[in-house]
Scaffold this motif. Structure first.
Motif, mmCIF file in Angstrom:
data_model
loop_
_atom_site.group_PDB
_atom_site.id
_atom_site.type_symbol
_atom_site.label_atom_id
_atom_site.label_comp_id
_atom_site.label_asym_id
_atom_site.label_seq_id
_atom_site.Cartn_x
_atom_site.Cartn_y
_atom_site.Cartn_z
ATOM 1 N N VAL A 47 0.839 -1.194 0.000
ATOM 2 C CA VAL A 47 0.000 0.000 0.000
ATOM 3 C C VAL A 47 0.877 1.248 0.000
ATOM 4 C CG1 VAL A 47 -1.610 1.357 1.433
ATOM 5 C CG2 VAL A 47 -1.922 -1.128 1.202
ATOM 6 N N LYS A 48 0.416 2.249 -0.736
ATOM 7 C CA LYS A 48 1.064 3.563 -0.658
ATOM 8 C C LYS A 48 -0.029 4.624 -0.648
ATOM 9 C CE LYS A 48 1.684 3.953 -5.708
ATOM 10 N NZ LYS A 48 2.676 4.045 -6.822
ATOM 11 N N TYR A 49 0.364 5.828 -0.235
ATOM 12 C CA TYR A 49 -0.636 6.896 -0.191
ATOM 13 C C TYR A 49 0.029 8.215 -0.582
ATOM 14 C CZ TYR A 49 1.631 8.240 4.122
ATOM 15 O OH TYR A 49 2.564 8.642 5.025
ATOM 16 N N SER A 50 -0.761 9.215 -0.918
ATOM 17 C CA SER A 50 -0.159 10.526 -1.232
ATOM 18 C C SER A 50 -1.118 11.625 -0.794
ATOM 19 C CB SER A 50 0.112 10.653 -2.732
ATOM 20 O OG SER A 50 -1.098 10.869 -3.437
ATOM 21 N N VAL A 51 -0.551 12.767 -0.480
ATOM 22 C CA VAL A 51 -1.349 13.946 -0.151
ATOM 23 C C VAL A 51 -1.644 14.659 -1.468
ATOM 24 C CG1 VAL A 51 -1.405 16.156 1.068
ATOM 25 C CG2 VAL A 51 -0.241 14.167 2.087
ATOM 26 N N TYR A 52 -2.906 14.940 -1.692
ATOM 27 C CA TYR A 52 -3.259 15.590 -2.961
ATOM 28 C C TYR A 52 -2.553 16.942 -3.055
ATOM 29 C CZ TYR A 52 -5.934 18.249 -6.386
ATOM 30 O OH TYR A 52 -6.284 19.042 -7.459
ATOM 31 N N GLY A 53 -1.943 17.175 -4.214
ATOM 32 C CA GLY A 53 -1.259 18.452 -4.455
ATOM 33 C C GLY A 53 0.226 18.377 -4.168
ATOM 34 N N ILE A 54 0.659 17.276 -3.520
ATOM 35 C CA ILE A 54 2.086 17.056 -3.247
ATOM 36 C C ILE A 54 2.490 15.798 -4.014
ATOM 37 C CG2 ILE A 54 3.786 16.521 -1.471
ATOM 38 C CD1 ILE A 54 2.101 18.061 0.510
ATOM 39 N N GLY A 55 3.657 15.803 -4.646
ATOM 40 C CA GLY A 55 3.965 14.776 -5.626
ATOM 41 C C GLY A 55 4.188 13.392 -5.078
ATOM 42 N N LYS A 56 4.746 13.287 -3.852
ATOM 43 C CA LYS A 56 5.292 12.009 -3.433
ATOM 44 C C LYS A 56 4.265 10.950 -3.074
ATOM 45 C CE LYS A 56 7.839 12.370 0.005
ATOM 46 N NZ LYS A 56 8.744 12.418 1.130
ATOM 47 N N TRP A 57 4.481 9.734 -3.572
ATOM 48 C CA TRP A 57 3.764 8.581 -3.035
ATOM 49 C C TRP A 57 4.580 8.061 -1.861
ATOM 50 C CZ3 TRP A 57 -1.016 6.994 -3.952
ATOM 51 C CH2 TRP A 57 -1.642 7.348 -5.165
ATOM 52 N N ILE A 58 3.915 7.742 -0.767
ATOM 53 C CA ILE A 58 4.623 7.301 0.435
ATOM 54 C C ILE A 58 4.170 5.884 0.749
ATOM 55 C CG2 ILE A 58 5.019 7.791 2.884
ATOM 56 C CD1 ILE A 58 4.106 10.725 2.183
ATOM 57 N N ARG A 59 5.133 4.979 0.899
ATOM 58 C CA ARG A 59 4.782 3.588 1.201
ATOM 59 C C ARG A 59 4.355 3.480 2.657
ATOM 60 N NH1 ARG A 59 6.822 0.224 -3.069
ATOM 61 N NH2 ARG A 59 6.823 1.653 -4.836
ATOM 62 N N LYS A 60 3.500 2.515 2.931
ATOM 63 C CA LYS A 60 3.042 2.273 4.309
ATOM 64 C C LYS A 60 3.714 0.960 4.761
ATOM 65 C CE LYS A 60 0.031 2.054 7.876
ATOM 66 N NZ LYS A 60 -0.027 2.924 9.042
ATOM 67 N N PRO A 61 4.801 1.020 5.515
ATOM 68 C CA PRO A 61 5.560 -0.200 5.836
ATOM 69 C C PRO A 61 4.712 -1.254 6.534
ATOM 70 C CG PRO A 61 6.659 1.776 6.707
ATOM 71 C CD PRO A 61 5.384 2.220 6.119
ATOM 72 N N GLU A 62 3.794 -0.806 7.410
ATOM 73 C CA GLU A 62 3.000 -1.809 8.153
ATOM 74 C C GLU A 62 2.030 -2.561 7.241
ATOM 75 O OE1 GLU A 62 3.250 1.324 8.722
ATOM 76 O OE2 GLU A 62 3.760 1.750 10.821
ATOM 77 N N CYS A 63 1.889 -2.080 6.028
ATOM 78 C CA CYS A 63 0.970 -2.749 5.092
ATOM 79 C C CYS A 63 1.758 -3.224 3.878
ATOM 80 C CB CYS A 63 -0.157 -1.825 4.681
ATOM 81 S SG CYS A 63 -1.224 -1.366 6.058
#
Lengths: 221, 143
Positions: A47-63
């Protein structure tokens, strides 16, 4: 699987996770999805997530490499002044799927609210109702409590009061959290249920279960 | 009257939000909320930002948001009408000088225009329309 030279990502032919979406209650924001069609046991996900308007996708290590089909992203989406996307990828026997994204998630408007807590007390001819809005999800039990009243300044309560004997029901809509219902019959049971109603954005909880109390008996009778 | 129009805008937007936001594939850029969030605007600058943003939506957004879907187009025009009635109300404030623009709000609005002009018109308009809830959330939060 072959690797895409420019991105280092694997070419992915596994069917995709389906129905990737947030389920949110009191801003506890959990990502849910369904397993890819026809894949049975053994599928793992990341799973990864991102804040709208900011470029980065951030991985969720616990998932990462999980076999369940949900992932709690409450912590990562706690700032309700932002909006978010999340995405899920599936893996099975060395094959992978594409990343499948949610729609844009707005914690402020896309959350559901629990009903309020209802506390009752009574006199001979009245009942007093105290309502407590649920708290916003918080990082830890000893974390700072934030009432949903602070999140939704326009929060109101709809209250239903039922006379158990006559089956007569009243409805009230109040902005503050206390209500005194006067001119009732002594020695009679009344049942109360309440709902949260936010006008903008338009959100309302279900009605709470019924809480019942009897007015005191008339001492002079 | 203004709060009724905002409620109309909110319900109109809720009806088309998923459709419009799905037409905006750009996750890495926001017109209204980055780099500086509307929520960081000082209360003294609120009126000016709202006034400018309502003009922005009327002049640069709604007219460039035609879609192939007549239902969506009808919803967009009803939102635009609600905007228009609020804009007229705000004109009165602006004309009576109750809506002063400080340096911060001027900078903020410049940033919004720069974000908008960083995309082609249709993409910028659709993205701005898809961010209406950001504007509404901010307006309603600090009412």
């Amino acid at each position: 699987p072959r690797t895409a030279a420019h991105t280092g990502e694997l070419y992915c032919s596994l069917p995709n996770p389906r129905n990737v979406h947030f389920e949110s209650i009191n801003m506890k924001n959990v990502l849910h999805w369904s397993a890819p069609e026809g894949t049975g046991e053994g599928v793992l996900y990341k799973v990864k997530y991102s804040v709208y308007g900011i470029g980065k996708w951030i991985r969720k290590p616990e998932c990462r490499n999980i076999n369940r089909t949900w992932c709690d992203l409450s912590n990562e989406t706690a700032d309700y002044e932002e909006q978010y996307y999340a995405s899920v990828k599936a893996f099975l026997n060395g094959m992978c799927s594409d990343w499948m994204e949610t729609a844009r998630f707005n914690p402020l408007t896309d959350t559901k609210l629990d009903p309020p807590m209802v506390n009752l007390s009574s006199t001979e001819k009245s009942i007093s109702i105290i309502l407590t809005a649920p708290e916003k999800w918080k990082r830890s039990p000893d974390g700072e409590s934030v009432s949903l009243l602070q999140v939704y300044p326009g929060l109101q309560y709809n209250v239903s009061v039922l006379n158990k004997k006559t089956k007569k029901r009243w409805f009230f809509s109040i902005s503050n959290n206390t209500l005194v219902v006067p001119w009732l019959e002594p020695g009679t049971a009344y049942c109360v249920s309440a709902q949260i109603h936010v006008t903008t954005p338009l959100i309302h909880s279900g009605f709470s279960k019924e809480y019942c109390i009897a007015t005191l008996k008339d001492k002079t009778a | 009257r203004i709060s009724m129009s905002v409620t109309e805008i909110r319900s109109g937007f809720t009806a088309i939000k998923a459709n419009i936001q799905a037409r905006d594939p750009i996750r890495t850029l926001s017109i209204l909320s980055h780099p500086q969030s509307l929520h960081k605007v000082k209360s003294s600058d609120r009126c000016c930002i709202i006034h400018n943003l309502f003009n922005f939506y009327m002049d640069k957004v709604f007219k460039h948001c035609q879609t192939e879907d007549s239902y969506i187009n009808r919803k967009i025009s009803s939102i635009a009408n609600s905007f228009l009635s609020i804009k007229r109300k705000l004109e009165q404030c602006h004309n009576q000088n109750k809506c002063l623009c400080g340096q911060e709000s001027t900078e903020k609005f410049k940033q919004i225009l720069a974000n908008y002009e960083g995309l082609n018109i249709t993409s910028a308009a659709i993205k701005s329309l898809g961010e209406l809830d950001i504007l509404l959330d901010w307006m309603e939060k600090s009412r």
